[in-house]
Design a protein around this motif. Structure first.
Motif, PDB file in Angstrom:
ATOM      1  N   LEU A  86       0.839  -1.197   0.000  1.00  0.00           N
ATOM      2  CA  LEU A  86       0.000   0.000   0.000  1.00  0.00           C
ATOM      3  C   LEU A  86       0.873   1.246   0.000  1.00  0.00           C
ATOM      4  N   THR A  87       0.744   2.009  -1.072  1.00  0.00           N
ATOM      5  CA  THR A  87       1.465   3.290  -1.129  1.00  0.00           C
ATOM      6  C   THR A  87       0.476   4.425  -1.358  1.00  0.00           C
ATOM      7  N   GLY A  88      -0.770   4.178  -1.007  1.00  0.00           N
ATOM      8  CA  GLY A  88      -1.789   5.210  -1.138  1.00  0.00           C
ATOM      9  C   GLY A  88      -2.962   4.870  -0.234  1.00  0.00           C
ATOM     10  N   ASP A  89      -3.986   5.716  -0.253  1.00  0.00           N
ATOM     11  CA  ASP A  89      -5.125   5.498   0.642  1.00  0.00           C
ATOM     12  C   ASP A  89      -6.064   4.429   0.080  1.00  0.00           C
ATOM     13  N   GLU A  90      -7.205   4.265   0.737  1.00  0.00           N
ATOM     14  CA  GLU A  90      -8.121   3.184   0.357  1.00  0.00           C
ATOM     15  C   GLU A  90      -8.608   3.325  -1.089  1.00  0.00           C
ATOM     16  N   GLY A  91      -8.883   4.562  -1.489  1.00  0.00           N
ATOM     17  CA  GLY A  91      -9.335   4.799  -2.868  1.00  0.00           C
ATOM     18  C   GLY A  91      -8.271   4.353  -3.866  1.00  0.00           C
ATOM     19  N   TRP A  92      -7.027   4.672  -3.541  1.00  0.00           N
ATOM     20  CA  TRP A  92      -5.915   4.263  -4.403  1.00  0.00           C
ATOM     21  C   TRP A  92      -5.814   2.744  -4.452  1.00  0.00           C
ATOM     22  N   MET A  93      -5.923   2.105  -3.283  1.00  0.00           N
ATOM     23  CA  MET A  93      -5.845   0.637  -3.230  1.00  0.00           C
ATOM     24  C   MET A  93      -6.959   0.026  -4.077  1.00  0.00           C
ATOM     25  N   ASP A  94      -8.166   0.557  -3.928  1.00  0.00           N
ATOM     26  CA  ASP A  94      -9.302   0.015  -4.693  1.00  0.00           C
ATOM     27  C   ASP A  94      -9.043   0.118  -6.196  1.00  0.00           C
ATOM     28  N   SER A  95      -8.490   1.241  -6.615  1.00  0.00           N
ATOM     29  CA  SER A  95      -8.265   1.401  -8.063  1.00  0.00           C
ATOM     30  C   SER A  95      -7.194   0.416  -8.547  1.00  0.00           C
ATOM     31  N   GLN A  96      -6.213   0.130  -7.693  1.00  0.00           N
ATOM     32  CA  GLN A  96      -5.185  -0.856  -8.061  1.00  0.00           C
ATOM     33  C   GLN A  96      -5.805  -2.252  -8.193  1.00  0.00           C
ATOM     34  N   ILE A  97      -6.693  -2.588  -7.256  1.00  0.00           N
ATOM     35  CA  ILE A  97      -7.319  -3.927  -7.305  1.00  0.00           C
ATOM     36  C   ILE A  97      -8.192  -4.025  -8.556  1.00  0.00           C
ATOM     37  N   ASP A  98      -8.940  -2.960  -8.821  1.00  0.00           N
ATOM     38  CA  ASP A  98      -9.768  -2.902 -10.041  1.00  0.00           C
ATOM     39  C   ASP A  98      -8.931  -3.162 -11.284  1.00  0.00           C
ATOM     40  N   ARG A  99      -7.809  -2.460 -11.355  1.00  0.00           N
ATOM     41  CA  ARG A  99      -6.937  -2.596 -12.535  1.00  0.00           C
ATOM     42  C   ARG A  99      -6.350  -4.003 -12.606  1.00  0.00           C
TER      43      ARG A  99
END
Ligand SMILES: Cc1cc2nc3c(=O)[nH]c(=O)nc-3n(C[C@H](O)[C@H](O)[C@H](O)COP(=O)(O)O)c2cc1C
Length: 369
Positions: free
Chosen positions: A131-144
């Motif tokens: 994790l190098t960002g907040d929850e929104g960032w994590m979610d977008s990484q998982i989506d991608r």
């Protein structure tokens, strides 16, 4: 180039090819490196008690993980900065995994990145995210990752903060990717610091959030306590991964092979259990299978193999590991994975010096140089 016929030669070739900085980054561990040595000491302290006179003319050892066939019960763990060991980096591991028939867990801190690797190489893969960002960032990484076809998502839970690895500190060593990030950042020290802060905010709530929002199997890596293993199962975690990060994070932890039996007991067959930490040889793998692991991760093995010979080197190394697994099972009197059980093992004094390369004792004698 895959011109080696033993794993010892593979390790010797890797040592010859890597510069001291990259070699030490690979084999080194945290602080006193006791966790690292304990991983090997733990493995060495289990000895086989073989059975005889069973038909082992056809030994079966392939298995499944997350609906993917594994040719042998071995997976390729995430290795950050894998590109320090082979120019093609994660692509070499991806190609070897696809060709041999195993699963790669791709680290978010290696290159090429997860989307480029997915475009370049077909094959089932799991994405491990720091994790190098907040929850929104994590979610977008998982989506991608889902959009790129990743079959699973891995949270590494043993890296809340980055450890002190003295071999690297004294040399001021940074893997290539970190150097490039600093250069790209105008010479300023890393976004790494931010990354580590986000990692340290990870909790069971993070797990619940991912499980509630995404339809992708979740693996938690870094489980050592049976209490956490049980909590993983209750939180819906799909794969429990026993690991102390190859001794690179918490120093003075117990050996992963010694954490395994209690975790297996706590999970009680409800989920697959993976384990890594010191595994280098077929006999090491079979020991973990006897103690209830579904499959074994071979971290430094993976990096040594690509350093020795790129993707072909890794395929070759896995083929040799496969032979070692098959021979060990046959000599144990086990024709199937179902025949492996704890009664085939006993605790004994370790037979070799407890250091990381004790899997390759002939190296110490300069046998191959
Ligand atoms: C050079 C190196 C880099 C690693 N990078 C990561 C990483 O990015 N993410 C992660 O979860 N684990 C990472 N690990 C830990 C491995 O995934 C694995 O848990 C460990 O290597 C297992 O121990 P072994 O090397 O004794 O097999 C790394 C290990 C090494 C040696």
């Amino acid at each position: 180039m895959s011109n080696f016929s033993t794993l010892t030669e593979m390790a010797a070739l890797a040592r010859k090819k890597l510069n001291k900085g990259d070699w030490d980054y690979l084999i080194g561990a945290a602080d006193t490196e006791t966790s690292l040595r304990r991983n090997r000491a733990g493995l060495d302290s289990w000895a086989f008690l073989p059975r005889i006179l069973t038909d082992v003319s056809n030994v079966e050892y392939s298995t499944e993980l997350l609906d993917q066939r594994l040719r042998i019960p071995v997976i390729l763990p995430p290795i950050g900065s894998i590109q320090a060991f082979t120019d093609a980096g994660a692509i070499d591991v991806a190609r070897a995994a696809a060709e041999f028939g195993t699963l790669q867990i791709l680290s978010s801190s290696c290159s090429p990145d997860f989307e480029s690797v997915a475009m370049e190489v077909q094959g089932p893969r799991i994405y491990q995210l720091y994790l190098t960002g907040d929850e929104g960032w994590m979610d977008s990484q998982i989506d991608r990752a889902i959009k790129s076809g990743y079959r699973g998502f891995c949270l590494t839970a043993d890296t809340q903060v980055y450890s002190r690895r003295e071999r690297d500190i004294v040399k001021g060593y940074l893997p290539q990717q970190a150097r490039e990030a600093i250069e790209a950042n105008g010479g300023q020290t890393m976004s790494d610091q931010g990354a580590l802060n986000y990692q340290s905010t990870m909790t069971w709530e993070t797990v619940r959030h991912i499980k509630g929002k995404f339809d992708i199997p979740l693996m938690v890596k870094g489980v050592m306590s049976p209490v956490d293993a049980r909590q993983c199962v209750e939180a819906g975690v799909d794969v429990i991964y026993v690991s102390n990060h190859g001794g690179r994070q918490l120093d003075h932890s117990i050996a992963c092979i010694d954490a395994l039996p209690d975790v297996v007991k706590a999970v009680d067959g409800r989920r697959p259990v993976l384990v890594d930490g010191g595994f280098m040889r077929g006999a090491d793998v079979v020991k973990a299978l006897c103690l209830g692991a579904t499959a074994v991760g071979v971290g430094r093995f993976e990096a040594l193999a690509v350093a020795a010979g790129g993707y072909e080197g890794l395929v070759r190394a896995l083929q040799i590991l496969e032979r070692e697994v098959a021979i060990t099972m046959a000599l144990l009197g086990a024709a199937t994975l179902g025949d492996l059980n704890p009664e085939l093992l006993q605790r004994q004094e370790g037979a070799t010096g407890h250091q990381y390369l004790s899997a390759f004792p002939l190296l110490d004698e300069n046998y191959f140089t």
